[in-house]
Design a protein around this motif. Sequence first.
Motif, PDB file in Angstrom:
ATOM      1  N   SER A  38       0.994  -1.173  -0.082  1.00 56.02           N
ATOM      2  CA  SER A  38      -0.050   0.004   0.033  1.00 56.02           C
ATOM      3  C   SER A  38       0.804   1.228   0.059  1.00 56.02           C
ATOM      4  CB  SER A  38      -1.057  -0.012   1.091  1.00 56.02           C
ATOM      5  OG  SER A  38      -2.115   0.909   1.188  1.00 56.02           O
ATOM      6  N   GLY A  39       1.940   1.331  -0.870  1.00 57.06           N
ATOM      7  CA  GLY A  39       2.782   2.513  -0.926  1.00 57.06           C
ATOM      8  C   GLY A  39       2.266   3.670  -1.660  1.00 57.06           C
ATOM      9  N   SER A  40       2.719   4.777  -1.200  1.00 57.80           N
ATOM     10  CA  SER A  40       2.676   5.929  -1.948  1.00 57.80           C
ATOM     11  C   SER A  40       3.995   6.788  -2.083  1.00 57.80           C
ATOM     12  CB  SER A  40       1.411   6.788  -1.302  1.00 57.80           C
ATOM     13  OG  SER A  40       0.898   7.808  -2.290  1.00 57.80           O
ATOM     14  N   ILE A  41       4.480   7.363  -3.201  1.00 59.45           N
ATOM     15  CA  ILE A  41       5.464   7.988  -3.328  1.00 59.45           C
ATOM     16  C   ILE A  41       5.692   9.315  -3.681  1.00 59.45           C
ATOM     17  CG2 ILE A  41       6.015   7.487  -5.867  1.00 59.45           C
ATOM     18  CD1 ILE A  41       8.711   6.496  -4.933  1.00 59.45           C
ATOM     19  N   GLY A  42       6.299  10.178  -3.508  1.00 57.83           N
ATOM     20  CA  GLY A  42       6.320  11.652  -4.129  1.00 57.83           C
ATOM     21  C   GLY A  42       7.502  12.259  -3.891  1.00 57.83           C
ATOM     22  N   LEU A  43       8.006  13.366  -4.875  1.00 63.27           N
ATOM     23  CA  LEU A  43       8.974  14.016  -4.901  1.00 63.27           C
ATOM     24  C   LEU A  43       9.081  15.442  -4.558  1.00 63.27           C
ATOM     25  CD1 LEU A  43      11.861  13.342  -6.635  1.00 63.27           C
ATOM     26  CD2 LEU A  43      10.608  14.739  -8.653  1.00 63.27           C
ATOM     27  N   ASP A  44       9.954  16.086  -3.818  1.00 59.94           N
ATOM     28  CA  ASP A  44       9.851  17.453  -3.414  1.00 59.94           C
ATOM     29  C   ASP A  44      10.429  18.268  -4.290  1.00 59.94           C
ATOM     30  OD1 ASP A  44      12.428  17.675  -2.947  1.00 59.94           O
ATOM     31  OD2 ASP A  44      12.195  17.166  -0.696  1.00 59.94           O
ATOM     32  N   ALA A  45      10.331  19.637  -3.856  1.00 65.39           N
ATOM     33  CA  ALA A  45      10.920  20.630  -4.784  1.00 65.39           C
ATOM     34  C   ALA A  45      12.487  20.656  -5.002  1.00 65.39           C
ATOM     35  CB  ALA A  45      10.501  22.150  -4.464  1.00 65.39           C
ATOM     36  N   GLU A  46      13.101  19.922  -3.976  1.00 70.98           N
ATOM     37  CA  GLU A  46      14.614  19.727  -4.161  1.00 70.98           C
ATOM     38  C   GLU A  46      14.914  18.250  -4.812  1.00 70.98           C
ATOM     39  OE1 GLU A  46      16.328  20.819  -0.564  1.00 70.98           O
ATOM     40  OE2 GLU A  46      15.556  22.933  -0.666  1.00 70.98           O
ATOM     41  N   GLY A  47      14.022  17.716  -5.311  1.00 68.36           N
ATOM     42  CA  GLY A  47      14.306  16.410  -5.974  1.00 68.36           C
ATOM     43  C   GLY A  47      14.445  15.169  -4.888  1.00 68.36           C
ATOM     44  N   ASN A  48      14.257  15.340  -3.606  1.00 73.47           N
ATOM     45  CA  ASN A  48      14.176  14.485  -2.670  1.00 73.47           C
ATOM     46  C   ASN A  48      12.964  13.323  -2.872  1.00 73.47           C
ATOM     47  OD1 ASN A  48      16.642  15.388  -1.642  1.00 73.47           O
ATOM     48  ND2 ASN A  48      15.247  16.984  -0.592  1.00 73.47           N
ATOM     49  N   ILE A  49      13.099  12.165  -2.629  1.00 68.70           N
ATOM     50  CA  ILE A  49      11.824  11.267  -2.719  1.00 68.70           C
ATOM     51  C   ILE A  49      11.455  10.980  -1.358  1.00 68.70           C
ATOM     52  CG2 ILE A  49      11.406   8.999  -3.520  1.00 68.70           C
ATOM     53  CD1 ILE A  49      12.925   9.568  -5.836  1.00 68.70           C
ATOM     54  N   ALA A  50      10.243  10.755  -1.116  1.00 71.24           N
ATOM     55  CA  ALA A  50       9.515  10.054  -0.073  1.00 71.24           C
ATOM     56  C   ALA A  50       8.776   9.015  -0.373  1.00 71.24           C
ATOM     57  CB  ALA A  50       8.911  11.191   0.815  1.00 71.24           C
ATOM     58  N   LEU A  51       8.646   7.891   0.467  1.00 69.91           N
ATOM     59  CA  LEU A  51       7.856   6.615   0.250  1.00 69.91           C
ATOM     60  C   LEU A  51       7.277   6.379   1.521  1.00 69.91           C
ATOM     61  CD1 LEU A  51       7.049   4.132  -1.424  1.00 69.91           C
ATOM     62  CD2 LEU A  51       9.163   2.978  -0.756  1.00 69.91           C
ATOM     63  N   GLY A  52       5.799   6.451   1.386  1.00 69.08           N
ATOM     64  CA  GLY A  52       5.094   6.148   2.663  1.00 69.08           C
ATOM     65  C   GLY A  52       4.348   4.715   2.398  1.00 69.08           C
ATOM     66  N   TYR A  53       4.088   4.077   3.429  1.00 68.47           N
ATOM     67  CA  TYR A  53       3.408   2.704   3.168  1.00 68.47           C
ATOM     68  C   TYR A  53       3.112   2.144   4.535  1.00 68.47           C
ATOM     69  CZ  TYR A  53       8.205   2.227   4.633  1.00 68.47           C
ATOM     70  OH  TYR A  53       9.491   2.039   5.600  1.00 68.47           O
ATOM     71  N   THR A  54       2.382   0.832   4.455  1.00 64.60           N
ATOM     72  CA  THR A  54       1.992   0.133   5.417  1.00 64.60           C
ATOM     73  C   THR A  54       3.011  -0.930   5.641  1.00 64.60           C
ATOM     74  OG1 THR A  54      -0.441   0.570   5.116  1.00 64.60           O
ATOM     75  CG2 THR A  54       0.212  -1.584   6.355  1.00 64.60           C
TER      76      THR A  54
END
Length: 599
Positions: A38-54
Amino acid sequence: AAEHAGIRWYELRQQTDGGPWSVYQEGTYAPDNSDRFSGSIGLDAEGNIALGYTVLNDNPQNPVFPSLRYTGRYLNDEPGIMTIEEQNIIEGESPNPNSRYGDYAHLSVDAADGLTFWHNGEYFVGQERKNHVGVFKIAPDFDNNLGVVSLVSPQDASLGTNEEITIKIRNYGRNAQSNFEVSYSINGGAEVTETFEESIAATSSAEFTFSETADLSEVGETYEFLFSTNLEGDENRENDTITTSVRHLPPNDVGVTSIDAPQTGESLGNSEEITVSIENFGGEPQQDIPVFYQVGNNTPVREVFNDTLEVGGLEVYTFNQTADISPSGSYRITAGTRLENDFDARNDTSVRSVANLDCIPEGSDCSFGDGISFFELEDVLNERIPCGNGYADFIGLSATLDRSQGEFTVSVQSHFAEEDKEQFSMWIDFNDDAVFDDDERVISSEVIPNANTWYSYNFSIPADASLGQHLLRIRAGDTSFDGDLNNPCEVMDYGTTHDYSVNITDSTLDIEDFILNEAELVVVSEENKQFRVIMETDYEETLRITVHNILGQKMLENQVENNGTGYVYELDMSYAARGVYLVRMGTREVGKVKRFIVE
């Protein structure tokens, strides 16, 4: 091997507006044996990536209930790897009580600053489904911020007197850094301090190897390291240090960590495959590892695992010789390794109980919370039981019942209860035929009045109930729907069926009763003058075994411990002359004697 869920992730890039998209990098995040989904991923304005999940893990010894976590990576990190240590958003308190999950999981970037991540997901408290929003940033909050991330080398292995120490340092800040002090100490000893002279760019990491080596040569020793950075003007001292450990592994140390097959089922046969997982705990690769399995107290099956097992490796092995577990009942399977010069015999073997049952009523719906969610009987406490498919095998959990007490108390909870409809029944298979007969039902249709509340119920067992291990079945469900609660094989519309074990003892029996009346001494002849002496009894204290020849001369005397189902002694008579011998098992005061022949 069990299925293992990890998260597959991708970063797509478009070089020009309206141009084609391509995969810039990709990876799989599965850092341990817990399941992540159940992952969801995103990219911030500086190009860093975050991945949230169960994340969850249904290991009964160390469960992780559905919980929310996140990881991530900085723009300049090595491609394909989530480099940020996993962080908790919220820990779940109970398993998913139904079959639906993940409808509203999502991670997004705050439009106000382009740097803050918001992640929404689900977890459970009892039967209640809850949503939680986690808010976090990966982008730097400080200009000057350094810290030690990890120990790169050495790792657990066979180590020496001059081990190089290499660490990874991360620049968490927005300014490049150089010429700062780094240090380490071992087991609280003297601190070694040196200078990192190169430059680390913002939000980047670098490795540093100390010029001073360490003596890590004591076999079996665990060395505790404290690493730290000392940057002048560091604005966040909380991430300056880490504590980690390294163990000097003995060269030879392997063991069976789990018995993967067979599993409890219906109509098991006379040629069931025995599959185990073998792990190398030592510091050197191993090959030609002697392995064995044993069903109950039967003769062990001995084979050799011929492949190479690397340091820290885990391999699955299926024995060539199958096992006969076709008669109905419960079986205790032991499997292990017998590596020459093995360092730690305590991790050599694993034990698993499986049963060949008359019926397994899978398919009941427990998604609304019906059935038993908490169970306690004597020394067994099983909490937060997942729903699954309505049936669960817990026969590896065994409650001890002293039949001389007469009455016992079982306590249960259910996540659903309404108008006295939720009821439960319980059986003990006293005659060990794997069939739960009506006259073996010890609790019948007791009402569970309210949900998520402990209720206790008394029951009794026959005064002459057979001593030893027996199967226990407990069923609960909404009796206003289809399915007969008191038919142990029938699928209920809404409910659960669980199997456990009980060990019936009797504290009023003395040693003479146990050994002279309850026990039988058996001598099994094997090849090359090898014998197995077996006494199956519920007496638990240490016994003594002696062997005499017909002239009355003592050939052997030793202690024997109960292995869980009785006393077993591997008797080597290869040195003995042909003839008749007597073996005795018991205490000094009372015992049983058996005659056997050495050919």
